[in-house]
Design a protein around this motif. Structure first.
Motif, short mmCIF file in Angstrom:
data_model
loop_
_atom_site.label_atom_id
_atom_site.label_comp_id
_atom_site.label_asym_id
_atom_site.label_seq_id
_atom_site.Cartn_x
_atom_site.Cartn_y
_atom_site.Cartn_z
N TYR A 1 0.60 -1.24 -0.08
CA TYR A 1 0.21 -0.03 -0.09
C TYR A 1 0.97 1.17 -0.12
N GLN A 2 1.73 1.37 0.84
CA GLN A 2 2.63 2.32 1.10
C GLN A 2 3.59 2.76 -0.31
N VAL A 3 3.96 1.78 -0.79
CA VAL A 3 4.71 1.86 -2.27
C VAL A 3 3.68 2.64 -3.36
N LEU A 4 2.55 1.91 -3.30
CA LEU A 4 1.64 2.37 -4.25
C LEU A 4 1.20 3.68 -4.02
N GLU A 5 0.95 3.94 -2.56
CA GLU A 5 0.36 5.42 -2.34
C GLU A 5 1.72 6.40 -2.89
#
Lengths: 111, 344
Positions: B67-71
């Motif tokens: 998620y953090q990478v995507l965001e």
């Protein structure tokens, strides 16, 4: 009793290419004992997050090789951890036994 | 099954070695060029170091998860156009839904099905290729911001009323120049001329939407809204004339043709939209304001001025612009005389 689902294993072989199946098996046989060790350590330390993640990884890899029973045991541990519940009795050792059988079978499947 | 046309540069992000090897070998066999990262931080480092066409991203990873990478990627203007396919196990369906809602391109369940993997990777690469091509096309005619806006909003074919400024510019006596000079010299001249004019227009937020011969039409304030579109257009016009002065000095030194241009600017309400067919379309503006700008440009020769504008444009300039009134002029096709103004 066969630990590995042959259809799943054949699909895996096809996907990675027959020549890479040994590389995959070796990586798994290398990494899985570390994951199990991590499960023991994090269980003792009551580190639910690390426990959950390692159970998740082991489940994922077991599924990849078609190791159905091992995957089910790992999933059981992962879901217990998700519920913040580390009262798992002897399930970790049961899972380790299952892994050892899977490992034996996989060694025989190297080409 | 559709085979890939050209290999893609793919980044596989997974903390699990077996998964990395599996995905990498499968995709390498299809001709793609693969790099791998073991965690989110390493993935971002690689993504920032060189261009990738596609990322296969695991959700469940220690420290920095999927998620953090995507965001992070979606917030970064340099990274947000790289399609991301999430890889997850079946019992993470909620996580997958969350990622798609955030802006992930697609997802794949683990264990990965090779046929689905190939299909989704190829579809994503194909979509990215089309988007890249479209963007390249837009950038030739407009600023990066306009291109991004068009990509985001898509092409709504229906027109709408907009408040904007239109500019027409062309080279004086171009026909006689073409009759007395070598064709290769004419084309070289036109290319240098357009390069300079585009530079000035794009720098001031305008979009060149038409070129015919030596003439061009540019719009300011659309497709991207811009409150100062009148001033921006006039500033672009001033810069165009200045750039041409420098150009003429260089031309004179080389013993080549010197040129003069006329620019007409008008502001107001107009209809904007895409016209054409689905194979070839252009963004354009239509209406009285547009006609007036074209008439003003034609009138520059008679008025002996480089830049002419209508009252609407003049009224919205600040005091730093020196504008003189040239009185009312009755243009062809207009019922009433129009007040026109020149700069300086």
């Amino acid at each position: 009793m066969l630990e590995i689902d042959k259809a799943a294993f054949e699909e895996l072989k096809q996907m990675s290419g027959a020549s890479f199946i040994n590389e995959l098996i070796d990586a798994f046989l290398d990494d899985a004992p570390n994951m199990i060790q991590q499960l023991r350590v994090s269980l003792a330390a009551k580190d639910v997050e690390t426990f959950r993640r390692n159970a998740h990884s082991l489940k994922s890899n077991a599924n990849t090789f078609g190791a159905v029973q091992l995957a089910a045991l790992a999933k059981e541990l992962e879901f217990k951890a998700r519920e913040n519940d580390l009262e798992i009795g002897n399930r970790l050792e049961v899972m380790n036994e299952a892994f050892l059988k899977v490992a034996e079978e996989l060694k025989g499947m190297r080409t | 099954m559709k085979s890939i046309r050209e290999p893609g540069q793919l980044l596989i992000v997974d903390d699990n070695r077996v998964n990395r090897i599996l995905l990498a070998r499968g995709l390498e066999q299809q001709g793609h060029i693969i790099e791998t990262a073991e965690n989110g931080a390493q993935a971002l480092e690689k993504l920032r170091a060189k261009p990738f066409d596609l990322v296969l991203l695991d959700i469940e990873m220690p420290e920095m998860n999927g998620y953090q990478v995507l965001e992070t990627c979606l917030k970064d203007s340099e990274l947000r156009d790289i399609p991301i396919i999430m890889t997850s196990s079946l019992d993470e369906l909620n996580s997958v839904v969350k990622c798609i809602e955030l802006g992930a391109e697609d997802y794949l369940n683990k264990p990965i099905n090779p046929i689905l993997l190939q299909a989704r990777v190829n579809a994503s690469l194909e979509k990215k290729r089309l988007r890249d091509e479209q963007r390249k096309l837009f950038r030739t005619f407009a600023t990066k911001e306009v291109a991004d806006e068009l990509m985001k909003s898509g092409f709504s074919l229906g027109g709408k009323y907009v408040e904007a400024t239109v500019m027409f510019a062309d080279i004086r006596s171009f026909t006689s120049i073409t009759e007395t000079h070598d064709p290769s010299e004419i084309i070289e001249l036109l290319n240098s001329y357009f390069a300079l004019m585009f530079e000035a227009i794009v720098r001031h937020g305008g979009t060149v939407n038409q070129m015919v011969g030596d003439g061009l039409m540019a719009v300011f304030g659309v497709p991207l809204q811009n409150e100062n579109h009148c001033e921006k257009a006039v500033c672009a016009a001033i810069e165009m004339v200045d750039l041409l002065k420098g150009f003429n000095i260089r031309q004179s030194d080389l013993g080549k043709i010197q040129i003069r241009i006329g620019i007409g600017i008008a502001s107001g309400k107009m209809i904007a939209g895409y016209t054409g067919t689905e194979h070839r379309a252009t963004y354009t503006c239509i209406g009285d304001t547009v006609n007036l700008a074209a008439r003003l440009e034609t009138h520059t020769k008679q008025a002996g001025k480089s830049i002419l504008m209508d009252r609407n444009t003049r009224d919205r300039l600040n005091e730093s612009f020196t504008v003189e009134s040239l009185g009312p002029v009755l243009f062809k096709g207009k019922l009433q005389p129009i007040q026109i103004f020149s700069l300086r």
